[in-house]
Design a protein around this motif. Structure first.
Motif, PDB file in Angstrom:
ATOM      1  N   SER B  45      23.309  68.630  78.204  1.00 40.95           N
ATOM      2  CA  SER B  45      22.462  69.477  77.383  1.00 40.95           C
ATOM      3  C   SER B  45      21.372  70.090  78.248  1.00 40.95           C
ATOM      4  CB  SER B  45      21.828  68.658  76.253  1.00 40.95           C
ATOM      5  OG  SER B  45      20.960  69.460  75.481  1.00 40.95           O
ATOM      6  N   LEU B  46      21.259  71.417  78.209  1.00 38.57           N
ATOM      7  CA  LEU B  46      20.242  72.115  78.994  1.00 38.57           C
ATOM      8  C   LEU B  46      18.988  72.354  78.170  1.00 38.57           C
ATOM      9  CD1 LEU B  46      22.505  74.812  80.699  1.00 38.57           C
ATOM     10  CD2 LEU B  46      21.606  72.722  81.738  1.00 38.57           C
ATOM     11  N   LEU B  47      19.182  72.926  77.004  1.00 37.75           N
ATOM     12  CA  LEU B  47      18.052  73.301  76.149  1.00 37.75           C
ATOM     13  C   LEU B  47      18.484  73.241  74.700  1.00 37.75           C
ATOM     14  CD1 LEU B  47      16.784  76.515  77.978  1.00 37.75           C
ATOM     15  CD2 LEU B  47      15.345  74.557  77.449  1.00 37.75           C
ATOM     16  N   THR B  53      11.223  80.917  72.323  1.00 42.14           N
ATOM     17  CA  THR B  53      11.499  80.864  73.755  1.00 42.14           C
ATOM     18  C   THR B  53      11.144  79.497  74.301  1.00 42.14           C
ATOM     19  OG1 THR B  53      11.102  83.233  74.001  1.00 42.14           O
ATOM     20  CG2 THR B  53      10.924  81.889  75.994  1.00 42.14           C
ATOM     21  N   LYS B  54      12.051  78.976  75.119  1.00 39.93           N
ATOM     22  CA  LYS B  54      11.814  77.686  75.768  1.00 39.93           C
ATOM     23  C   LYS B  54      12.133  77.796  77.247  1.00 39.93           C
ATOM     24  CE  LYS B  54      12.291  74.121  72.291  1.00 39.93           C
ATOM     25  NZ  LYS B  54      13.007  72.901  71.887  1.00 39.93           N
ATOM     26  N   HIS B  55      11.354  77.050  78.048  1.00 41.10           N
ATOM     27  CA  HIS B  55      11.570  77.038  79.491  1.00 41.10           C
ATOM     28  C   HIS B  55      11.806  75.612  79.947  1.00 41.10           C
ATOM     29  CE1 HIS B  55       9.642  81.042  79.809  1.00 41.10           C
ATOM     30  NE2 HIS B  55       8.802  80.572  78.932  1.00 41.10           N
ATOM     31  N   THR B  56      12.684  75.466  80.924  1.00 44.35           N
ATOM     32  CA  THR B  56      12.759  74.206  81.656  1.00 44.35           C
ATOM     33  C   THR B  56      13.244  74.517  83.051  1.00 44.35           C
ATOM     34  OG1 THR B  56      13.644  71.967  81.717  1.00 44.35           O
ATOM     35  CG2 THR B  56      15.073  73.628  80.771  1.00 44.35           C
ATOM     36  N   GLY B  57      12.415  74.240  84.032  1.00 46.32           N
ATOM     37  CA  GLY B  57      12.786  74.545  85.413  1.00 46.32           C
ATOM     38  C   GLY B  57      13.076  76.026  85.590  1.00 46.32           C
ATOM     39  N   ARG B  58      14.274  76.337  86.094  1.00 51.35           N
ATOM     40  CA  ARG B  58      14.664  77.737  86.323  1.00 51.35           C
ATOM     41  C   ARG B  58      15.343  78.364  85.106  1.00 51.35           C
ATOM     42  NH1 ARG B  58      18.584  78.040  89.477  1.00 51.35           N
ATOM     43  NH2 ARG B  58      19.091  75.837  89.751  1.00 51.35           N
ATOM     44  N   VAL B  64      16.617  84.645  68.892  1.00 48.85           N
ATOM     45  CA  VAL B  64      16.086  85.469  67.804  1.00 48.85           C
ATOM     46  C   VAL B  64      16.933  85.142  66.577  1.00 48.85           C
ATOM     47  CG1 VAL B  64      15.520  87.784  67.032  1.00 48.85           C
ATOM     48  CG2 VAL B  64      15.454  87.249  69.472  1.00 48.85           C
ATOM     49  N   THR B  65      16.409  84.268  65.751  1.00 51.95           N
ATOM     50  CA  THR B  65      17.198  83.711  64.657  1.00 51.95           C
ATOM     51  C   THR B  65      17.687  84.788  63.700  1.00 51.95           C
ATOM     52  OG1 THR B  65      15.726  81.814  64.828  1.00 51.95           O
ATOM     53  CG2 THR B  65      17.211  81.857  62.955  1.00 51.95           C
ATOM     54  N   SER B  70      21.102  84.432  71.007  1.00 48.22           N
ATOM     55  CA  SER B  70      20.318  83.648  71.949  1.00 48.22           C
ATOM     56  C   SER B  70      20.727  84.054  73.357  1.00 48.22           C
ATOM     57  CB  SER B  70      20.568  82.154  71.740  1.00 48.22           C
ATOM     58  OG  SER B  70      19.801  81.377  72.627  1.00 48.22           O
ATOM     59  N   SER B  71      19.801  83.948  74.273  1.00 50.40           N
ATOM     60  CA  SER B  71      20.112  84.227  75.672  1.00 50.40           C
ATOM     61  C   SER B  71      19.656  83.058  76.528  1.00 50.40           C
ATOM     62  CB  SER B  71      19.427  85.519  76.133  1.00 50.40           C
ATOM     63  OG  SER B  71      18.022  85.363  76.095  1.00 50.40           O
TER      64      SER B  71
END
Lengths: 113, 107
Positions: B45-47, B53-58, B64-65, B70-71
């Motif tokens: 699982s990445l995200l 918007t969510k960030h983790t590392g790179r 956009v529900t 999703s991107s």
């Protein structure tokens, strides 16, 4: 991150025999799942399990399939009898609730010969 | 039933380039996850990003529900990023997966 453990990683079995795939979910998770992936194909839902009961199952979850988690031990998928088309990688997964992040094990590669 | 479409189906990059992966889904979802499947088959699982918007590392995911999309943006790609990226949605814990984007990062 949280770990889901699956045992064994590989299993080869004769057609018609019974096989049990074992899964040790994340310790505080309450929802458990099995997914099936045939080589090169899409990951497909088999069944989910909560509070000792099957909540939902797909058409792929044939009558020969059963799941249980007796007394908080392994969450198991049993296939009896096995068929050639059951050859696939079976992934176990768990989540805290029905709408939270789902964590997967590394899969058990089942080969029916 | 729910359908998940991912694009592109495959992507080849030079190390250091950025990647943009897309996921479109046919019905509302309370849950959306991006996964990485290694060439060996393990699923990570990445995200988990059902909205915003969510960030983790790179990695950055934007969902956009209302538009059912999703991107996943991967910045400064590395050869170890090579593998299959899967988008999955759910409403009641049952995940429906897309076919994935196969990413190849060349040195």
């Amino acid at each position: 991150g949280p770990k889901v453990l699956q045992i064994p990683s590989h299993q080869i079995i004769d057609m018609g025999q019974m096989v049990t795939l074992n899964c040790d979910p994340v310790s505080n998770h309450l929802y458990f799942y099995w997914y099936k992936q045939i080589l090169g194909q899409q990951m497909e839902f088999l069944v989910n399990f909560y509070n000792g009961k099957v909540m939902e199952k797909s058409k792929l979850f044939k009558d020969q399939f059963s799941v249980e988690r007796p007394d908080g031990s392994y969450f198991t998928l049993k296939i009896q009898p096995t068929a050639l088309e059951d050859s696939a990688v079976y992934f176990c997964a768990s989540s805290l609730s029905g709408n939270t992040e789902v964590f997967f094990g590394k899969g058990t590669r089942l080969t029916v010969v | 039933g729910q359908q998940v479409q991912q694009s592109p189906s495959s992507l080849v990059l030079q190390e250091g380039e950025n990647a943009e992966l897309q996921c479109n889904f046919s019905s509302t979802a309370t849950q959306l996850q991006w996964f990485y499947q290694s060439p060996g088959g393990s699923l990570v699982s990445l995200l988990s990003n059902p909205s915003g918007t969510k960030h983790t590392g790179r990695l950055t995911s934007t969902t956009v529900t209302k538009e059912r999309r999703s991107s996943l943006h991967i910045s400064s790609s590395q050869t170890t990023d090579s593998g299959t990226y899967l988008c999955a949605i759910a409403n009641t814990g049952k995940l429906t997966f897309g076919d994935g984007t196969v990413l190849t990062v060349k040195p």
